[in-house]
Write an enzyme that holds these catalytic residues in place. Structure first.
Site, mmCIF file in Angstrom:
data_model
loop_
_atom_site.group_PDB
_atom_site.id
_atom_site.type_symbol
_atom_site.label_atom_id
_atom_site.label_comp_id
_atom_site.label_asym_id
_atom_site.label_seq_id
_atom_site.Cartn_x
_atom_site.Cartn_y
_atom_site.Cartn_z
ATOM 1 N N TRP A 172 0.842 -1.187 0.000
ATOM 2 C CA TRP A 172 0.000 0.000 0.000
ATOM 3 C C TRP A 172 0.895 1.262 0.000
ATOM 4 O O TRP A 172 1.875 1.329 0.721
ATOM 5 C CB TRP A 172 -0.918 0.002 1.229
ATOM 6 N N ASP A 337 -15.339 12.803 -2.796
ATOM 7 C CA ASP A 337 -14.854 11.494 -2.359
ATOM 8 C C ASP A 337 -15.639 11.033 -1.140
ATOM 9 O O ASP A 337 -16.805 11.410 -0.947
ATOM 10 C CB ASP A 337 -13.334 11.608 -2.103
ATOM 11 N N ASP A 338 -15.039 10.229 -0.314
ATOM 12 C CA ASP A 338 -15.654 9.594 0.853
ATOM 13 C C ASP A 338 -16.347 10.616 1.776
ATOM 14 O O ASP A 338 -15.968 11.774 1.807
ATOM 15 C CB ASP A 338 -14.522 8.879 1.617
ATOM 16 N N ARG A 414 -9.746 -1.569 8.553
ATOM 17 C CA ARG A 414 -10.339 -0.227 8.435
ATOM 18 C C ARG A 414 -11.787 -0.258 8.935
ATOM 19 O O ARG A 414 -12.678 0.339 8.351
ATOM 20 C CB ARG A 414 -10.284 0.281 6.991
ATOM 21 N N LYS A 447 -16.075 6.831 -8.658
ATOM 22 C CA LYS A 447 -14.826 6.238 -8.176
ATOM 23 C C LYS A 447 -15.215 5.031 -7.346
ATOM 24 O O LYS A 447 -15.826 5.179 -6.292
ATOM 25 C CB LYS A 447 -14.076 7.273 -7.331
ATOM 26 N N TRP A 448 -14.888 3.841 -7.818
ATOM 27 C CA TRP A 448 -15.279 2.584 -7.135
ATOM 28 C C TRP A 448 -14.063 2.102 -6.342
ATOM 29 O O TRP A 448 -13.094 1.614 -6.905
ATOM 30 C CB TRP A 448 -15.710 1.558 -8.186
ATOM 31 N N ASP A 449 -14.176 2.246 -5.028
ATOM 32 C CA ASP A 449 -13.032 1.960 -4.149
ATOM 33 C C ASP A 449 -13.211 0.598 -3.475
ATOM 34 O O ASP A 449 -14.304 0.009 -3.495
ATOM 35 C CB ASP A 449 -12.968 3.079 -3.093
ATOM 36 N N MET A 450 -12.161 0.084 -2.837
ATOM 37 C CA MET A 450 -12.201 -1.235 -2.188
ATOM 38 C C MET A 450 -11.036 -1.246 -1.207
ATOM 39 O O MET A 450 -9.897 -1.429 -1.608
ATOM 40 C CB MET A 450 -11.993 -2.286 -3.288
ATOM 41 N N ASP A 518 -2.133 5.670 -3.327
ATOM 42 C CA ASP A 518 -2.478 6.706 -2.348
ATOM 43 C C ASP A 518 -1.265 7.582 -2.051
ATOM 44 O O ASP A 518 -1.366 8.558 -1.316
ATOM 45 C CB ASP A 518 -2.977 6.070 -1.045
#
Ligand code: DGJ
Length: 696
Positions: A172, A337-338, A414, A447-450, A518
């Site tokens: 990461w 975003d989030d 998380r 934006k498809w996050d995981m 990131d």
């Protein structure tokens, strides 16, 4: 005619390469050749013997089989292993027939005793010098078969040479490191067991004889179009043979194939060049842009992303404030975003509840979107559909929907768990939620996050073998994403998994672009972007300028780094102040001028940032009429004045045409510039962009 059929052999020819295989004297399907295209079909070898020459070195062990199954006296890595209802765990594949349809060859193999059929598909992409191959397994019997390993491909390299493997590794915030290492006797295994492609490796390889570079040398390369667990094995035998295998990871894998059912592996795409790593990348880039990406010929917009500025702390006022500043700078797409959905204060709650948070957005998202649109920008939104926080309404109503063993603790990462996308009701729930958001709002980008990997991979309601989870999960993600894409064609999609944790040729059939890491610190980003570029084209490489590195790097340098890909801005624009925003606006305007060359041109990596603190790369338009050269110097030890920095040698120009280079008076032929080079003096943390244009 790209596919030649001679007696018991097939030659697959692309514009510059060839791949030949056929039946050996023992009836095995074996590889004869993989390399440069030769002058005529009679040039290729079309025979191999299947002689044993010692009790311990059986023919099966030595054969260069196209798709070896686990059977007999051979101890190599097979492509296929199954467990049959009669207790047999041995598969004897015999050639049945071959079919050619256009640019596709299908070889039918069959285990007559167990009624198992395998079709090897080879699809030629002639102009890209690439071949796509996959296997399709069918149960033609009356009892279920458990598949234990079904790889996509095995390849054999020319004999009696030593080889060097290039691959990508990381973690990461430090993805895409290039590793080149000699292959020695034994096996080198790379894999993902994380349910995603992962930050840690990439299902891509490039193998050379040890001396290839960006421009020269034979390179055999390939990649897998799959977004879940994968495995790559480079096996070098005591006899000096090297075979490469790639496909679904067989670790914790099983698939129950009922009578009449078929199972298809993901496709592996592979190629050969004698023009070094650079050419191998360009082949993949062109193919990805033109054959994989849904809209590979559409220019990517300059976007703004709110994450690093406002993290979870989003609301209409703060986003509109950022949006106004972004619009003034020339940004074309504003992405929130989030933090926008029900109950999302921080990363402890909310995932799964995909409707606007009532406190942050009491009027819903529409007023924000309208204001963004009124500023002349499209609006985009972040989602993380595969995840759920235990603190969410979704989890409280469906705690059984997550991947878990009911008897065991569910490990959180998380503060979240993974929804079991293998299950149709989970898929349908998420589909309905995202469909509603997209239908009700003018959203042009998702934006498809995981943000975590799998653990405790239980699936107690599985209709087949619970270990099918690893594959069915990915198929479920593909299904939901595919339906949404189809229903909402106006949306551009980004794949993200905590940065570059899920980028591959599988997801790029659905996603238009990728969040690569990131880590947005620009000097690190140079390395990350170089690694990413081995496989994927610049139009997919979202690159934001954030506040990382702003204390010691000029804005110009930071903008230049991001201008090498699909430019985005992610800093806190309020804090940037008018002067910095005006400078950024100037660079955004400049980017818009060069973006067609960057996004659709041919990439030439001139000097590696992973090896040199003075790096350079360039993009050349397909018609070679213009090019853009980027050069960066990070920190170099003191260089005495009399010893100039080595010139940067452009590549890819038309040798016969004349070119002018921005900032230089002389006009030279392409050959001249490529041989003489461009003298570029950069101080520490300086960078430059040179536009190169053909002139009469
Ligand atoms: C991880 C992504 O990589 C970031 O860009 C951001 O979207 C965060 N997730 C949001 O939680």
């Amino acid at each position: 005619m790209p596919i030649h059929h001679l007696t018991n052999s097939w030659i697959l020819e692309t514009d510059h390469t060839a791949y030949a295989f056929g039946l050996d004297s023992g009836g095995r399907l074996v590889n004869f050749y993989w390399g440069e295209r030769l002058l005529s079909p009679s040039d290729y070898p079309t025979q191999a013997s299947s002689q044993n020459w010692a009790s311990f070195s059986n023919a099966g062990q030595l054969a260069r089989e196209e798709y070896p199954a686990e059977t007999g006296l051979k101890y190599i890595e097979p492509c296929f292993k199954a467990y049959y209802a009669d207790g047999v765990r041995d598969t004897v594949l015999e050639f049945e027939k071959a079919e050619v349809q256009g640019a596709e060859l299908r070889i039918h193999l069959m285990d007559a005793l167990e009624h198992l059929g395998i079709i090897l598909h080879y699809r030629l992409h002639e102009t890209y010098d690439l071949i796509e191959r996959w296997a399709e397994v069918t149960n033609r019997g009356e009892t279920a078969i458990t598949l234990e390993r079904v790889l996509s491909a095995q390849w054999h390299l020319p004999r009696k040479r030593s080889y060097r493997l290039s691959h990508l590794y990381g973690r990461w915030a430090d993805e895409w490191n290039i590793k080149r290492e000699a292959l020695a006797v034994g096996k080198k295994i790379l894999e993902s067991r994380r349910i995603t492609t992962s930050h840690h490796g990439q299902p891509w390889f490039a193998v050379d004889g040890g001396t290839a570079n960006e421009e020269q040398g034979e390179v055999w390369f390939g990649a897998l179009a799959w977004s879940g667990n994968w495995k790559f094995i480079a096996e070098t035998t005591e006899f000096g043979a090297t075979r490469l295998s790639l496909g679904l990871n067989d670790w914790d894998f099983a698939w129950r194939l009922k009578p009449g059912e078929s199972f298809s592996t993901p496709a592996a795409i592979y190629g050969y060049t004698h023009n070094g790593y650079g050419e191998a990348s360009r082949r993949l880039h062109d193919y990805t842009r033109e054959q994989v990406l849904p809209n590979g010929k559409t220019l990517r917009k300059v976007l703004y992303n709110s994450w690093e500025a406002t993290t979870f702390d989003v609301d209409e006022t703060s986003q509109v404030e950022l949006a106004k500043l972004a619009a003034e700078m020339g940004v074309e797409l504003f992405v929130m975003d989030d933090g926008w959905f029900h109950g999302r204060k921080d990363d402890h709650a909310g995932l799964g509840d995909w409707w606007p948070d009532e406190k942050k957005f009491p009027r819903g998202l529409k007023p924000l979107i309208e204001q963004v649109n009124a500023l002349g920008m499209d609006f985009g939104l972040w989602v993380e559909p595969e995840m759920v926080n235990p603190d969410s309404e979704l989890y409280r109503s469906h705690p059984d929907w997550v991947i878990h063993f009911p008897q065991r603790k569910r490990s959180e990462a998380r503060n979240q768990l993974i929804l079991n996308f293998a299950c149709a009701d989970v898929q349908d729930y998420i589909l309905e939620k995202l469909d509603t958001i997209l239908a009700e709002n003018n959203i042009r980008f998702i934006k498809w996050d995981m943000n975590r990997n799998a653990s405790e991979p239980g699936w107690d309601t599985a209709p087949g073998d619970p270990r099918e989870l690893w594959v069915r999960y990915v198929q479920g993600v593909y299904r939901v994403w595919g339906i949404l894409r189809q229903r909402h064609p106006q949306v551009t999609w980004q794949t993200c998994s905590g940065g570059g944790g899920r980028v591959d040729l599988g997801i790029l059939r659905l996603a238009d672009q990728a969040w690569v890491s990131d880590n947005t610190e620009p000097t690190a980003r140079l390395n990350i972007q170089e690694g990413y570029s081995q496989v994927f084209p610049a139009c997919t490489m979202e690159a934001w300028v954030t506040d990382m590195g702003s204390e010691y790097l000029p804005l110009e340098f930071r903008m230049h780094v991001s201008m090498c890909g699909a430019l985005g801005i992610g800093g806190h624009l309020v804090n940037w102040g008018a002067e910095r925003r005006a400078e950024a606006a100037k660079w955004i305007a400049r980017y818009k001028e060069i973006r067609p060359v960057v996004q659709f041109g041919d990439l030439y990596r001139l000097r590696s940032p992973q090896q040199d603190s003075y790096s350079a790369l360039m993009y050349v338009s397909k018609d070679r009429k213009e090019a853009v050269l980027f050069a960066f110097r990070t920190h170099q030890p003191f260089i005495p004045q009399l010893e100039p920095q080595a010139p940067v040698y452009p590549r890819g120009l038309d040798p016969q045409a004349n070119y002018a280079v921005e900032g230089y008076e002389e006009v030279r032929s392409g050959l001249g510039w490529m041989r003489i080079g461009i003298e570029l003096f950069l101080e520490d943390y300086q960078s430059t962009i040179l536009h190169i244009r053909q002139v009469e």
